[in-house]
Design a protein around this motif. Structure first.
Motif, PDB file in Angstrom:
ATOM      1  N   UNK A  45      31.954  -1.915  -2.999  1.00  0.00           N
ATOM      2  CA  UNK A  45      31.319  -2.447  -1.799  1.00  0.00           C
ATOM      3  C   UNK A  45      31.592  -3.947  -1.719  1.00  0.00           C
ATOM      4  N   UNK A  46      31.462  -4.525  -0.532  1.00  0.00           N
ATOM      5  CA  UNK A  46      31.549  -5.985  -0.438  1.00  0.00           C
ATOM      6  C   UNK A  46      30.324  -6.627  -1.100  1.00  0.00           C
ATOM      7  N   UNK A  47      30.435  -7.905  -1.424  1.00  0.00           N
ATOM      8  CA  UNK A  47      29.347  -8.648  -2.054  1.00  0.00           C
ATOM      9  C   UNK A  47      28.101  -8.667  -1.176  1.00  0.00           C
ATOM     10  N   UNK A  48      26.952  -8.370  -1.762  1.00  0.00           N
ATOM     11  CA  UNK A  48      25.687  -8.409  -1.033  1.00  0.00           C
ATOM     12  C   UNK A  48      25.405  -9.811  -0.510  1.00  0.00           C
ATOM     13  N   UNK A  49      25.674 -10.798  -1.339  1.00  0.00           N
ATOM     14  CA  UNK A  49      25.419 -12.186  -0.963  1.00  0.00           C
ATOM     15  C   UNK A  49      26.298 -12.621   0.206  1.00  0.00           C
ATOM     16  N   UNK A  50      27.559 -12.278   0.155  1.00  0.00           N
ATOM     17  CA  UNK A  50      28.482 -12.702   1.194  1.00  0.00           C
ATOM     18  C   UNK A  50      28.277 -11.923   2.492  1.00  0.00           C
ATOM     19  N   UNK A  51      27.815 -10.686   2.375  1.00  0.00           N
ATOM     20  CA  UNK A  51      27.460  -9.947   3.592  1.00  0.00           C
ATOM     21  C   UNK A  51      26.276 -10.601   4.294  1.00  0.00           C
ATOM     22  N   UNK A  52      25.314 -11.079   3.514  1.00  0.00           N
ATOM     23  CA  UNK A  52      24.176 -11.786   4.105  1.00  0.00           C
ATOM     24  C   UNK A  52      24.636 -13.052   4.817  1.00  0.00           C
ATOM     25  N   UNK A  53      25.589 -13.759   4.212  1.00  0.00           N
ATOM     26  CA  UNK A  53      26.128 -14.972   4.835  1.00  0.00           C
ATOM     27  C   UNK A  53      26.861 -14.629   6.130  1.00  0.00           C
ATOM     28  N   UNK A  54      27.636 -13.546   6.127  1.00  0.00           N
ATOM     29  CA  UNK A  54      28.369 -13.132   7.325  1.00  0.00           C
ATOM     30  C   UNK A  54      27.408 -12.740   8.443  1.00  0.00           C
ATOM     31  N   UNK A  55      26.344 -12.028   8.088  1.00  0.00           N
ATOM     32  CA  UNK A  55      25.344 -11.657   9.092  1.00  0.00           C
ATOM     33  C   UNK A  55      24.703 -12.906   9.685  1.00  0.00           C
ATOM     34  N   UNK A  56      24.449 -13.898   8.834  1.00  0.00           N
ATOM     35  CA  UNK A  56      23.899 -15.160   9.314  1.00  0.00           C
ATOM     36  C   UNK A  56      24.827 -15.859  10.282  1.00  0.00           C
ATOM     37  N   UNK A  57      26.130 -15.817   9.981  1.00  0.00           N
ATOM     38  CA  UNK A  57      27.110 -16.444  10.872  1.00  0.00           C
ATOM     39  C   UNK A  57      27.151 -15.731  12.224  1.00  0.00           C
ATOM     40  N   UNK A  58      27.142 -14.413  12.201  1.00  0.00           N
ATOM     41  CA  UNK A  58      27.254 -13.636  13.434  1.00  0.00           C
ATOM     42  C   UNK A  58      26.021 -13.750  14.321  1.00  0.00           C
ATOM     43  N   UNK A  59      24.865 -13.922  13.718  1.00  0.00           N
ATOM     44  CA  UNK A  59      23.623 -13.953  14.496  1.00  0.00           C
ATOM     45  C   UNK A  59      23.091 -15.365  14.699  1.00  0.00           C
ATOM     46  N   UNK A  60      23.723 -16.348  14.081  1.00  0.00           N
ATOM     47  CA  UNK A  60      23.257 -17.729  14.187  1.00  0.00           C
ATOM     48  C   UNK A  60      23.812 -18.432  15.411  1.00  0.00           C
ATOM     49  N   UNK A  61      23.659 -19.746  15.422  1.00  0.00           N
ATOM     50  CA  UNK A  61      24.166 -20.559  16.532  1.00  0.00           C
ATOM     51  C   UNK A  61      25.693 -20.462  16.580  1.00  0.00           C
ATOM     52  N   UNK A  62      26.215 -20.197  17.766  1.00  0.00           N
ATOM     53  CA  UNK A  62      27.652 -19.947  17.919  1.00  0.00           C
ATOM     54  C   UNK A  62      28.437 -21.142  18.459  1.00  0.00           C
ATOM     55  N   UNK A  63      27.770 -22.247  18.733  1.00  0.00           N
ATOM     56  CA  UNK A  63      28.438 -23.386  19.376  1.00  0.00           C
ATOM     57  C   UNK A  63      29.546 -23.984  18.517  1.00  0.00           C
ATOM     58  N   UNK A  64      29.442 -23.817  17.185  1.00  0.00           N
ATOM     59  CA  UNK A  64      30.467 -24.410  16.328  1.00  0.00           C
ATOM     60  C   UNK A  64      31.821 -23.719  16.499  1.00  0.00           C
ATOM     61  N   UNK A  65      31.829 -22.464  17.003  1.00  0.00           N
ATOM     62  CA  UNK A  65      33.108 -21.796  17.272  1.00  0.00           C
ATOM     63  C   UNK A  65      33.853 -22.545  18.368  1.00  0.00           C
ATOM     64  N   UNK A  66      33.129 -22.920  19.414  1.00  0.00           N
ATOM     65  CA  UNK A  66      33.746 -23.672  20.504  1.00  0.00           C
ATOM     66  C   UNK A  66      34.195 -25.042  20.022  1.00  0.00           C
ATOM     67  N   UNK A  67      33.410 -25.653  19.139  1.00  0.00           N
ATOM     68  CA  UNK A  67      33.799 -26.945  18.586  1.00  0.00           C
ATOM     69  C   UNK A  67      35.101 -26.833  17.796  1.00  0.00           C
ATOM     70  N   UNK A  68      35.203 -25.773  16.980  1.00  0.00           N
ATOM     71  CA  UNK A  68      36.430 -25.538  16.214  1.00  0.00           C
ATOM     72  C   UNK A  68      37.591 -25.265  17.152  1.00  0.00           C
ATOM     73  N   UNK A  69      37.350 -24.451  18.170  1.00  0.00           N
ATOM     74  CA  UNK A  69      38.412 -24.100  19.113  1.00  0.00           C
ATOM     75  C   UNK A  69      38.950 -25.353  19.827  1.00  0.00           C
ATOM     76  N   UNK A  70      38.047 -26.219  20.261  1.00  0.00           N
ATOM     77  CA  UNK A  70      38.467 -27.442  20.941  1.00  0.00           C
ATOM     78  C   UNK A  70      39.266 -28.357  20.016  1.00  0.00           C
ATOM     79  N   UNK A  71      38.824 -28.435  18.761  1.00  0.00           N
ATOM     80  CA  UNK A  71      39.553 -29.250  17.780  1.00  0.00           C
ATOM     81  C   UNK A  71      40.956 -28.716  17.585  1.00  0.00           C
ATOM     82  N   UNK A  72      41.072 -27.410  17.446  1.00  0.00           N
ATOM     83  CA  UNK A  72      42.381 -26.801  17.226  1.00  0.00           C
ATOM     84  C   UNK A  72      43.275 -26.957  18.460  1.00  0.00           C
TER      85      UNK A  72
END
Length: 350
Positions: free
Chosen positions: A215-242
């Protein structure tokens, strides 16, 4: 960690993460999927690899579009399949269904589509996505959408959902979507990816994964869930930078005579054609590393000789300095001396 919730998880992923993926898929693809349509893996790379093992029988063929991510052919071979490379006749980076159809036969099991594409950054047209979805449904072959870069797209373009054009919406659909947190959330080291597929495919992948990585790591799955359900504005910030980084890189590359460059629609890669300087991309890549300490990836590894893959996910300073070094190494009109750090180098090969 404080709750000591660090035991084995279900092979196909935690309930929390699968719920987050289902929500993500509905919000970004306008597609509601069930838990049995989702399996979490140790990165999108494992998702693809396990998928190949689940659907491919010996001698089955998989259509791979040039330029392609270097691991696709090897994953197919590991599953005892046969990679069939389709190269655009015009030498460009956009595939055409006509060219794909000419390579599809009785042994064809799947087609892999990566848009935006690593290494070219090309985003395929909505017309192509609609057409390839219809084509694969008609031929009853798997369409594997590697969507790992689908949030990192430029110039006002938006994600194209393949589900929009899928008529087969049953539990026997052969449309498969791969994604993960590595690129859009800059979580490459967390190694969490997922597959959206029909229940039979997911069950087969679950059986394979349970015998390899449990199975995938329990700890890292929790981190991924946090990323998916958390504030998403940093994706746009990364996209603009790129996007800004891409513009700077293209501006710098335009100062190199004879270089042909496709303007990337997304990702953080550029794939210029350096054939005017050296048609042997391995030799050129090694030359640039040895002479000016610039790391590139030879185009031949992606199925297109003469090209080099350049990354623009660094700083503006690094991008400008990198191109300056390349120009110094290749352009006879460039100054004969350059400083790399505190070292003064004198060119003696042009």
């Amino acid at each position: 960690l404080n709750s000591a919730d660090i035991k084995y998880t279900p092979t196909d992923g935690t309930v929390t993460l699968k719920k987050a993926i289902i929500r993500y898929t509905e919000e970004n693809y306008n597609k509601l999927v069930a838990p049995e349509n989702v399996i979490v893996s140790n990165g999108a790379k494992q998702s693809l690899s396990v998928l190949m093992q689940a659907i491919i029988n010996p001698q089955d063929e998989v259509i791979i579009l040039t330029p392609y991510w270097v691991s696709y052919p090897e994953m197919v071979k590991i599953a005892y399949g046969v990679p069939v490379i389709v190269t655009p006749e015009d030498g460009g980076v956009h595939p055409r269904i006509k060219e794909i159809d000419e390579n599809v036969g009785s042994y064809t099991k799947a087609i892999i589509v990566n848009s935006p594409c690593n290494p070219s950054g090309a985003m395929f047209s909505e017309e192509f996505i609609a057409g390839i979805v219809e084509y694969c449904e008609k031929k009853k072959i798997y369409l594997i959408m590697d969507d790992i870069y689908s949030q990192l797209i430029f110039d006002g373009r938006t994600r194209i959902s393949p589900y929009k054009y899928a008529k087969e919406d049953s539990d026997h659909s052969r449309l498969v979507v791969i994604n993960g947190v590595s690129k859009q959330y800059a979580m490459t080291g967390f190694r969490i990816g997922w597959t959206i597929a029909n229940p039979q495919v997911v069950e087969a992948m679950d059986n394979i994964q349970s015998q390899t990585t449990s199975c995938p790591s329990a700890l890292l799955q929790a981190a991924a869930a946090g990323a998916l359900t958390g504030i998403q504005s940093h994706i746009e910030s990364l996209r603009l930078t790129l996007e800004n980084n891409r513009n700077v890189l293209l501006q710098e590359l335009n100062t190199l005579d004879g270089l042909r460059t496709y303007k990337p629609d997304g990702t953080f890669y550029c794939f210029p054609d350096f054939s005017a300087y050296n048609k042997d991309s391995r030799a050129l890549s090694e030359f640039l590393l040895e002479k000016v300490l610039v790391v590139t990836v030879p185009g031949v590894e992606f199925g297109m000789e003469g090209h080099l893959r350049l990354s623009f996910c660094g700083t503006i300073k690094e991008i400008k300095e990198g191109v300056e070094r390349i120009k110094w190494a290749l352009d006879p009109n460039a100054p004969n001396e350059i400083f790399i750090g505190d070292r003064k180098l004198v060119r003696d090969w042009l």
